[in-house]
Structure formats: C-alpha cells, structure tokens
Design an enzyme around this catalytic site. Structure first.
Site, PDB file in Angstrom:
ATOM      1  CB  THR A  66      -0.979  -0.101   1.091  1.00 23.38           C
ATOM      2  OG1 THR A  66      -1.472   1.119   1.559  1.00 23.38           O
ATOM      3  CG2 THR A  66      -0.162  -0.236   2.692  1.00 23.38           C
ATOM      4  CG  ASP A  67      -1.107   5.065  -0.851  1.00 19.97           C
ATOM      5  OD1 ASP A  67      -1.792   4.415   0.107  1.00 19.97           O
ATOM      6  OD2 ASP A  67      -1.903   5.860  -1.484  1.00 19.97           O
ATOM      7  CD  GLU A  68      -3.485   3.262   4.492  1.00 18.46           C
ATOM      8  OE1 GLU A  68      -3.570   3.237   5.483  1.00 18.46           O
ATOM      9  OE2 GLU A  68      -4.466   3.045   3.899  1.00 18.46           O
ATOM     10  CE  LYS A  97       0.222  -4.624   3.000  1.00 17.73           C
ATOM     11  NZ  LYS A  97      -0.063  -6.047   2.537  1.00 17.73           N
ATOM     12  CE1 TYR A 143      -3.260  -2.752   5.901  1.00 17.37           C
ATOM     13  CE2 TYR A 143      -3.312  -0.414   5.321  1.00 17.37           C
ATOM     14  CZ  TYR A 143      -3.179  -1.843   4.856  1.00 17.37           C
ATOM     15  OH  TYR A 143      -3.148  -2.077   3.634  1.00 17.37           O
TER      16      TYR A 143
HETATM   17  P1  NAD Z   1      -9.388  -7.548   2.361  1.00 14.81           P
HETATM   18  O1  NAD Z   1      -9.247  -7.312   4.007  1.00 14.81           O
HETATM   19  O2  NAD Z   1     -10.674  -7.298   1.826  1.00 14.81           O
HETATM   20  O3  NAD Z   1      -9.110  -9.061   2.057  1.00 14.81           O
HETATM   21  C1  NAD Z   1      -7.879  -9.598   2.872  1.00 14.81           C
HETATM   22  C2  NAD Z   1      -8.157 -11.252   2.745  1.00 14.81           C
HETATM   23  O4  NAD Z   1      -7.004 -11.850   3.179  1.00 14.81           O
HETATM   24  C3  NAD Z   1      -9.461 -11.645   3.023  1.00 14.81           C
HETATM   25  O5  NAD Z   1     -10.207 -12.617   2.303  1.00 14.81           O
HETATM   26  C4  NAD Z   1      -9.084 -12.482   4.438  1.00 14.81           C
HETATM   27  O6  NAD Z   1      -9.788 -13.812   4.774  1.00 14.81           O
HETATM   28  C5  NAD Z   1      -7.641 -13.038   4.144  1.00 14.81           C
HETATM   29  N1  NAD Z   1      -6.706 -13.284   5.208  1.00 14.81           N
HETATM   30  C6  NAD Z   1      -6.584 -12.514   6.205  1.00 14.81           C
HETATM   31  N2  NAD Z   1      -5.798 -12.986   7.082  1.00 14.81           N
HETATM   32  C7  NAD Z   1      -5.278 -14.158   6.457  1.00 14.81           C
HETATM   33  C8  NAD Z   1      -4.184 -15.330   6.806  1.00 14.81           C
HETATM   34  N3  NAD Z   1      -3.891 -15.251   7.970  1.00 14.81           N
HETATM   35  N4  NAD Z   1      -4.332 -16.441   5.994  1.00 14.81           N
HETATM   36  C9  NAD Z   1      -4.989 -16.311   4.849  1.00 14.81           C
HETATM   37  N5  NAD Z   1      -5.758 -15.422   4.591  1.00 14.81           N
HETATM   38  C10 NAD Z   1      -5.868 -14.307   5.049  1.00 14.81           C
HETATM   39  O7  NAD Z   1      -8.291  -6.663   1.873  1.00 14.81           O
HETATM   40  P2  NAD Z   1      -7.874  -6.020   0.239  1.00 14.81           P
HETATM   41  O8  NAD Z   1      -8.703  -4.479   0.513  1.00 14.81           O
HETATM   42  O9  NAD Z   1      -8.300  -6.830  -0.813  1.00 14.81           O
HETATM   43  O10 NAD Z   1      -6.579  -5.801   0.486  1.00 14.81           O
HETATM   44  C11 NAD Z   1      -5.652  -6.966  -0.266  1.00 14.81           C
HETATM   45  C12 NAD Z   1      -4.102  -6.565  -0.197  1.00 14.81           C
HETATM   46  O11 NAD Z   1      -3.996  -5.307  -0.865  1.00 14.81           O
HETATM   47  C13 NAD Z   1      -3.663  -6.452   1.138  1.00 14.81           C
HETATM   48  O12 NAD Z   1      -2.286  -6.868   1.375  1.00 14.81           O
HETATM   49  C14 NAD Z   1      -3.714  -4.821   1.588  1.00 14.81           C
HETATM   50  O13 NAD Z   1      -2.750  -4.349   2.243  1.00 14.81           O
HETATM   51  C15 NAD Z   1      -3.624  -4.306   0.020  1.00 14.81           C
HETATM   52  N6  NAD Z   1      -4.034  -2.980  -0.539  1.00 14.81           N
HETATM   53  C16 NAD Z   1      -5.128  -2.867  -0.367  1.00 14.81           C
HETATM   54  C17 NAD Z   1      -5.795  -1.504  -0.618  1.00 14.81           C
HETATM   55  C18 NAD Z   1      -7.048  -1.105  -0.583  1.00 14.81           C
HETATM   56  O14 NAD Z   1      -7.521   0.099  -0.982  1.00 14.81           O
HETATM   57  N7  NAD Z   1      -8.145  -1.898  -0.009  1.00 14.81           N
HETATM   58  C19 NAD Z   1      -4.861  -0.840  -1.269  1.00 14.81           C
HETATM   59  C20 NAD Z   1      -3.452  -1.027  -1.530  1.00 14.81           C
HETATM   60  C21 NAD Z   1      -3.009  -2.225  -1.094  1.00 14.81           C
HETATM   61  P1  TYD Z   2     -10.478   3.735   4.573  1.00  9.53           P
HETATM   62  O1  TYD Z   2     -11.581   3.344   3.556  1.00  9.53           O
HETATM   63  O2  TYD Z   2     -10.677   3.151   5.904  1.00  9.53           O
HETATM   64  O3  TYD Z   2      -9.307   3.815   3.953  1.00  9.53           O
HETATM   65  P2  TYD Z   2      -7.631   4.187   4.420  1.00  9.53           P
HETATM   66  O4  TYD Z   2      -8.033   4.650   6.035  1.00  9.53           O
HETATM   67  O5  TYD Z   2      -6.924   3.004   4.278  1.00  9.53           O
HETATM   68  O6  TYD Z   2      -7.334   5.294   3.366  1.00  9.53           O
HETATM   69  O7  TYD Z   2     -10.857   5.577   4.750  1.00  9.53           O
HETATM   70  C1  TYD Z   2     -10.645   6.229   3.991  1.00  9.53           C
HETATM   71  C2  TYD Z   2     -10.936   7.654   4.253  1.00  9.53           C
HETATM   72  O8  TYD Z   2     -12.098   7.854   4.898  1.00  9.53           O
HETATM   73  C3  TYD Z   2      -9.840   7.830   5.567  1.00  9.53           C
HETATM   74  O9  TYD Z   2      -9.400   9.063   5.275  1.00  9.53           O
HETATM   75  C4  TYD Z   2     -10.729   7.784   6.871  1.00  9.53           C
HETATM   76  C5  TYD Z   2     -12.106   8.231   6.295  1.00  9.53           C
HETATM   77  N1  TYD Z   2     -13.163   7.571   6.705  1.00  9.53           N
HETATM   78  C6  TYD Z   2     -14.237   8.215   7.244  1.00  9.53           C
HETATM   79  O10 TYD Z   2     -14.209   9.476   7.085  1.00  9.53           O
HETATM   80  N2  TYD Z   2     -15.408   7.661   7.918  1.00  9.53           N
HETATM   81  C7  TYD Z   2     -15.400   6.429   7.874  1.00  9.53           C
HETATM   82  O11 TYD Z   2     -16.578   5.797   8.461  1.00  9.53           O
HETATM   83  C8  TYD Z   2     -14.460   5.635   7.390  1.00  9.53           C
HETATM   84  C9  TYD Z   2     -14.494   4.049   7.435  1.00  9.53           C
HETATM   85  C10 TYD Z   2     -13.385   6.290   6.788  1.00  9.53           C
END
Ligand code: NAD
Ligand code: TYD
Length: 358
Positions: A136-138, A166, A162
């Site tokens: 992630t970019d975070e 990462k 988190y």
């Molecule tokens: P998500 O929470 O929707 O899905 C995570 C999946 O991992 C789930 O299916 C969960 O059951 C599985 N999981 C968790 N712990 C596990 C374990 N111990 N063993 C096996 N499976 C396990 O997450 P997401 O949003 O799909 O993100 C996927 C990846 O992409 C993550 O690594 C996250 O850091 C990265 N990412 C997410 C975003 C975003 O905006 N959502 C952006 C950049 C990177």
């Molecule tokens: P989120 O979807 O949790 O992603 P991330 O924190 O990983 O960027 O949140 C996106 C943005 O929205 C973040 O600045 C927090 C804000 N947010 C709210 O204002 N209200 C909410 O209920 C949630 C879940 C997030």
C-alpha cells in the site's frame, strides 16, 4: 500452463484480481486461492468461478507453515500473488497484534515456503518463478501539502499499526530480494474502490448507509485526501508488473485521482439520488443531511498521493477507468447486489459497527 498461488483471494482486491485473470487468460492459467476466510474473506465473491476446473480454493492460514509448505509441495507454483492481510486501519488501532501476526509473520512464511520450493542447490532460483507482494501507499506516511507525491524512493514513515505492519512486510520482502536475490516484486498501490469491498471501508460503508438512510460518519473535518483507483486497474497493474517488471523492483500504483473524503461522500449521495426512481420511498432520505461529522481517527494521515511515473514509463501501465465512471459502476454494483451486502453486514458486522461508531 502457469499456476498462480493467490493468497487472500476471497477478499476485496484478491477476488477482483481472480476475476480479472480468468477473464484475461481464460483456461491458459490455473489459480489456487489460499484464504483462511476471516471476517473479510467471502466465498460469495467468487461464486461464479468456484466450478471452474482451473480454480482451486484451499482454506488455510498463511501463518501455518506446514499447510503452506504442503501446497507448494503438491503443486508446481509459478507465480505467487500475495494479498492476504489484515487491511483496515481502524481495526489496527483497536487490535494491532493480529496485524503484525498476519501481515509480517504471514508474509515471512509465504517467502520461506516459496524460497524452499524454488531455490536450487547453488542458491539461484528456478527459471520463471515470481513472487509479487501487494502493498500500500500508506507505508510512506502522510503528505501535508498539495503538489508533493509518493515516489518509490520516498522514505517509509508509517503511522498506523496497519501501515507499520505493511511497511515491515515490505522490508522483509526487500531483505529476501537483497540477500538471496529472491525473485520478488513489491507494488505499493493507492486506495482501491469497486465491487466486493467490505463495508468497513469508506466507499461501501457510505453507499450502504445512504441506501439505508443511516448517518454518514465523516472523520474530522472531512478534508483528508485519498488517491482513488478502480480495483480492476490495480488488478491489471499487478499482472503487468508480474510479466513485464524488473525482478527485485518496487512499483507505485495510482492514477492521480485525489479526492477529499467529503467530496466522495457527496458524490455518493448525489449519484444514488439520481439512480433512485421517484417512486422509491428511499429517495426522500437521500440527501446531505445524512452527513455527520464524528471524532477524527487517531493518527489520521492527512493526504496520500502516488506518483505512478515508474510503472508508466517502464511497464506502460495506465489506469483505464475514470473516477466519474468507476464510482457510478461501483454504486450501481452495490445497488444491484443488496443481498451480498445483507449477508456481509449481518452478524459480527453489527457488533463491529456499534462499537466503532457509537
Ligand atoms: P481484504 O481485507 O478485503 O481481504 C483480505 C483477505 O485476506 C481476506 O479474504 C482474508 O480472509 C484473507 N486473510 C486475512 N488473514 C489471512 C491469513 N492469516 N491467512 C490467509 N488469508 C488471510 O483486503 P483487500 O482490501 O482486498 O487488500 C488486499 C491486499 O492489498 C492487502 O495486502 C492490502 O494491504 C493491500 N492493499 C489494499 C488497498 C485497498 O485500498 N484496499 C490498497 C493498496 C494495497
Ligand atoms: P478507509 O476506506 O478506511 O481507507 P484508508 O484509511 O486505508 O485510507 O478510509 C478512507 C478515508 O475515509 C480515510 O481518510 C478515513 C475516512 N473515513 C471516514 O471519514 N469515515 C468512515 O466511516 C471511514 C471508514 C473512513
């Protein structure tokens, strides 16, 4: 035929990636999805794929070394795409431990098992094997001002448990690249949106609450900025890095689409209002009065913004979906999949929501 081991494939991005890959490569690839099915993992996300004979689901924890070793021993794995993680910042603030366990130690297990399966006696690795760590970019921390961006060279400065977990996992992957010349990539992507996202994250939570006439919780002043990318563009980036990237490199993924949270919330309200027919009783409550400013998230990062120059110039990746189109497609998807939403918001979600937003 290439065999992919996808971890966390039942979650949001993983399931979209699996859909993308079968659409793109049809029966030229095999995918094994390893997921322990936490609250965020949902087999419903892959219902249309579960009978595909080139798809296998294995319920296993990435921290379980024996289980992961067995998967490598029984299958000739060519590609690992490592999504599995705990992914929600708010949960990490309340319960950091599982983030370090899954994100750091789970990644270490995946690396060790792949290394064991792929390493030759002379310490080199078998031809054509690749491991892509999805990050992630975070990890880069927070940008305060407009006009500055995260580059691959930006120092890591994570703030939440988190993002710290990462960042740690990225560094462990990097150490395997640097020490063993392990054939890995790291991608650092900005916030994704699209179908199958669990409604703890901003966009699906706001869509669901708007449809239900529930308050829309906006943290702090609502002016935090995220750089939103349509999930299928992320799936495409992962595939392109895997096939065209330089081994051992990291690539930032994002589409220069910065939005303040309040803008996202208002866009969702107005799009849903337009979508609902006049005869729909919900139309009466779909307006900006639902917006409720709530206490800010602890340590809330102000702004994220990716510079995608490297993936563009080296690999030729460009996002295809404009935000205006992507957000409409996404809202329409949730609108048409309210049963999916009912399933994921029943049970444990109610307790989470009450504790989080009371
Ligand atoms: P998500 O929470 O929707 O899905 C995570 C999946 O991992 C789930 O299916 C969960 O059951 C599985 N999981 C968790 N712990 C596990 C374990 N111990 N063993 C096996 N499976 C396990 O997450 P997401 O949003 O799909 O993100 C996927 C990846 O992409 C993550 O690594 C996250 O850091 C990265 N990412 C997410 C975003 C975003 O905006 N959502 C952006 C950049 C990177
Ligand atoms: P989120 O979807 O949790 O992603 P991330 O924190 O990983 O960027 O949140 C996106 C943005 O929205 C973040 O600045 C927090 C804000 N947010 C709210 O204002 N209200 C909410 O209920 C949630 C879940 C997030």
């Amino acid at each position: 035929m290439r065999t992919y081991l996808v971890t966390g494939g039942s979650g949001f991005i993983g399931s979209n990636y699996i859909h993308y890959m079968f659409d793109r490569y049809k029966d030229e690839i095999r995918i094994i999805n390893v997921d322990v099915l936490t609250y965020a993992g949902n087999p419903e996300n892959l219902k249309d794929i579960e009978n595909n004979e080139n798809y296998t689901f294995i319920k296993a924890d990435i921290c379980d070394r024996d289980a992961i070793e067995e998967i490598f021993a029984k299958n000739e794995i060519d590609r690992v795409v490592h999504f599995a993680a705990e992914s929600h910042v708010d949960r990490s603030i309340r319960n950091p431990e599982v983030f370090v366990q899954t994100n750091v130690l789970g990644t270490l297990v995946m690396l060790n098992c792949a290394k064991k399966a792929w390493e030759l006696e002379d310490g080199s690795f078998r031809e054509g094997k690749r491991f892509l760590h999805v990050s992630t970019d975070e990890v880069y921390g927070s940008l305060e001002e407009e006009g500055t961006y995260f580059y691959e060279t930006t120092p890591y400065d994570p703030h939440s448990p988190y993002s710290a977990s990462k960042a740690s996992s990225d560094l462990v992957v990097k150490s395997y690249i640097d020490t063993y010349h392990f054939p890995a990539f790291i991608t650092n992507c900005s916030n994704n949106y699209g179908a199958y996202q669990f409604p703890e994250k901003l966009i699906p939570l706001i869509i669901n609450n708007t449809l239900q006439g529930k308050k829309l919780p906006v943290y702090g002043d609502g002016k935090n900025v995220r750089d939103w990318l349509y999930v299928m563009d992320h799936a495409k980036a992962i595939d392109m890095v895997m096939e065209k990237g330089r081994i051992g490199e990291k690539y930032n993924v994002g589409g220069h689409n910065e939005r303040q949270n309040i803008e996202i919330v208002k866009t969702i309200i107005h799009t849903i209002a337009e979508m609902l027919p006049d005869s729909d009783p919900r139309k009466a409550h779909v307006n900006e009065e639902l917006i409720t400013y709530v206490a800010d998230r602890k340590g809330h990062d102000r702004r994220y913004a990716i510079a995608p120059d490297k993936i563009r110039s080296e690999i030729g990746w460009e996002p295809e979906t404009k935000f205006e189109d992507g957000i409409k497609m996404t809202i329409k998807w949730y609108f048409e999949h309210q049963e999916w939403m009912q399933h994921v918001t029943s049970g444990a979600y109610q307790k989470y929501y009450e504790e989080m937003y009371r």
